[in-house]
Write a protein that holds these residues in place. Structure first.
Motif, mmCIF file in Angstrom:
data_model
loop_
_atom_site.group_PDB
_atom_site.id
_atom_site.type_symbol
_atom_site.label_atom_id
_atom_site.label_comp_id
_atom_site.label_asym_id
_atom_site.label_seq_id
_atom_site.Cartn_x
_atom_site.Cartn_y
_atom_site.Cartn_z
ATOM 1 N N VAL A 130 2.485 8.232 -0.366
ATOM 2 C CA VAL A 130 1.683 9.052 -1.287
ATOM 3 C C VAL A 130 1.917 8.554 -2.722
ATOM 4 O O VAL A 130 0.977 8.423 -3.519
ATOM 5 C CB VAL A 130 2.046 10.547 -1.138
ATOM 6 N N ALA A 263 1.391 4.611 8.980
ATOM 7 C CA ALA A 263 1.570 5.506 10.132
ATOM 8 C C ALA A 263 0.217 6.046 10.598
ATOM 9 O O ALA A 263 -0.065 6.098 11.803
ATOM 10 C CB ALA A 263 2.502 6.657 9.761
ATOM 11 N N THR A 264 -0.634 6.438 9.659
ATOM 12 C CA THR A 264 -1.957 6.949 10.017
ATOM 13 C C THR A 264 -2.750 5.878 10.756
ATOM 14 O O THR A 264 -3.378 6.137 11.782
ATOM 15 C CB THR A 264 -2.718 7.374 8.744
ATOM 16 N N ALA A 353 0.835 13.180 13.129
ATOM 17 C CA ALA A 353 2.005 12.683 12.392
ATOM 18 C C ALA A 353 2.955 13.798 11.976
ATOM 19 O O ALA A 353 4.039 13.527 11.462
ATOM 20 C CB ALA A 353 1.540 11.902 11.169
HETATM 21 S S1 SF4 Z 1 1.197 10.483 7.310
HETATM 22 FE FE1 SF4 Z 1 3.428 10.364 7.112
HETATM 23 S S2 SF4 Z 1 3.873 8.265 6.383
HETATM 24 FE FE2 SF4 Z 1 1.683 8.691 6.024
HETATM 25 S S3 SF4 Z 1 1.598 9.454 3.916
HETATM 26 FE FE3 SF4 Z 1 1.736 11.259 5.250
HETATM 27 S S4 SF4 Z 1 3.939 11.678 5.368
HETATM 28 FE FE4 SF4 Z 1 3.719 9.606 4.571
#
Ligand code: SF4
Length: 392
Positions: A130, A263-264, A353
């Motif tokens: 972020v 991760a997404t 997630a």
């Molecule tokens: S999905 Fe997880 S890794 Fe991706 S920005 Fe949000 S908290 Fe961070």
């Protein structure tokens, strides 16, 4: 209340083997699923703060740390209250002995200043992915570019990010989807002096934005959990508008920086890969408020019949499921009675997630129980009846 964050033996098995046969049902797990690094990091920071704080000192969340109701209930049971930063003068009740947790989505520039002014301890769990978007938005503002953010204006991450645009003296427009990008592009090409109606609602544009002045140079970013495919389409639409207006100079007027987090992207790739198999049903497990979980369900629904449940309680009976349909903000009941009628069935599972493994594992067990299929972990002679079930 038991922590929902521990390992789940069924999910651990499926991570190693991919699938398991239980009676007439084959369960298949997406190869990337469940809590991302950023969420695990945030929860570990909360845990450390909880352990180190002496009793009598308050540990408070600025707003829900992640969009998962089970985790929210668990933190509440552990004595971690939520300040509710949406209410007016939320900071007035804080005391210097309090410690406030900034969630993984981050906080706005104003909220951070209010926390500092209140003199509270701060545990900042903002995800590094972020922060990377904030750096980009600040650079756009510095270089005289208006930020176009692909996201939802009411999402806390979006508000935190956009506050970095206005703090740097810049402007922003929030584009929720491809249709919105097309409407914006057409207005730019026509040289409209007002924004299209859909951008006039609160939160969709920065105060004082003048379309004639502020839509000349655009810089695109995404809320980190949006559908990557849609973000790429939005970039194409806006780039084409810049080309139409400025020809060879378009790159001077339009910048794009993919800020979908890794991760997404990995979760979306894994769901697409799984949904392309011949499944009878895909069950996506995670909070109905969770942006990334909603997008996984939306993605899967393009390939296979999909339901999005918050956990095992979403499977109401052998016939009914309580889920959130794609594009809706409200959960409804739907029919899944056809699943039981199949002699053999293959059901895909994925967790968002912010979804604990236990929630996905318990949803699988609930499904098997309703279908009357054996649950492998209840076999005699150990968790797998003396030997691991065959991976299909
Ligand atoms: S999905 Fe997880 S890794 Fe991706 S920005 Fe949000 S908290 Fe961070």
């Amino acid at each position: 209340m038991k922590s929902p964050l521990g390992p789940n033996p069924l999910i651990a098995y499926l991570r190693r083997h991919g699938c398991v046969q239980a009676g007439a049902t084959e369960l298949v797990l997406a190869r990337e699923t469940g809590m991302c690094k950023g969420v695990r990091r945030a929860l570990a920071m909360v845990d450390r703060a909880h352990v180190s704080l002496s009793s009598g000192r308050g540990l408070l969340l600025l707003r829900p740390i992640i969009h998962n109701p089970t985790v929210g209930r668990w933190l509440k049971a552990e004595g971690v209250e939520t300040v509710d930063a949406e209410s007016p003068c939320w900071w007035a009740a804080l005391s210097v002995s309090d410690t406030v947790i900034i969630p993984a989505f981050g906080a706005t520039v104003t909220e951070e200043a209010q926390l500092r002014d209140a003199g509270v301890g701060i545990v900042d769990t903002t995800c590094p992915s972020v922060r990377a978007v904030w750096v980009r938005v600040a650079a756009y503002a510095r270089d005289g570019f208006t930020t176009v953010l692909h996201g939802r204006p009411d999402h806390p991450e979006t508000r935190a990010t956009l506050s970095r645009a206005t703090a740097g003296g810049g402007h922003y427009v929030v584009v929720p989807d491809v249709a919105g990008a097309q409407a914006l592009a057409e207005a730019i090409i026509r040289g409209d002096s007002t924004l299209p109606g859909q951008f006039l609602a609160p939160g969709f544009h920065s105060p004082g934005l003048d379309p004639a002045r502020d839509l000349q140079r655009l810089g695109l970013v995404n809320q980190t959990t949006m559908l990557a495919r849609e973000s790429l389409e939005i970039a194409d639409v806006l780039r084409a508008a810049a080309r139409g207006q400025f020809g060879a100079d378009a790159a001077t007027y339009f910048r794009s920086f993919g800020t979908i987090c890794r991760a997404t992207q990995e979760h979306q790739d894994a769901v697409r890969h799984l949904a392309e198999r011949s499944l009878d049903l895909m069950i996506v497990v995670g909070g109905h408020e969770s942006s990334n979980t909603r997008h996984l369900a939306e993605l899967a629904a393009g390939y296979v019949r999909t339901v999005h449940v918050e956990g095992p309680e979403g499977l109401l009976s052998l016939r009914r499921v309580r889920h959130q349909p794609q594009g809706s903000r409200d959960a409804i009941e739907a029919d899944i009675s056809w699943l039981a009628g199949r002699p053999q069935r293959v059901v895909g599972f994925a967790g968002g997630a912010s979804t604990p493994d236990a929630e996905v594992g318990e949803t699988m067990v609930r499904l098997l129980t309703l279908l009357g299929d054996p649950h492998p972990l209840l076999e005699e002679n150990g968790p797998w009846g003396g030997e691991e079930p065959a991976a299909g």
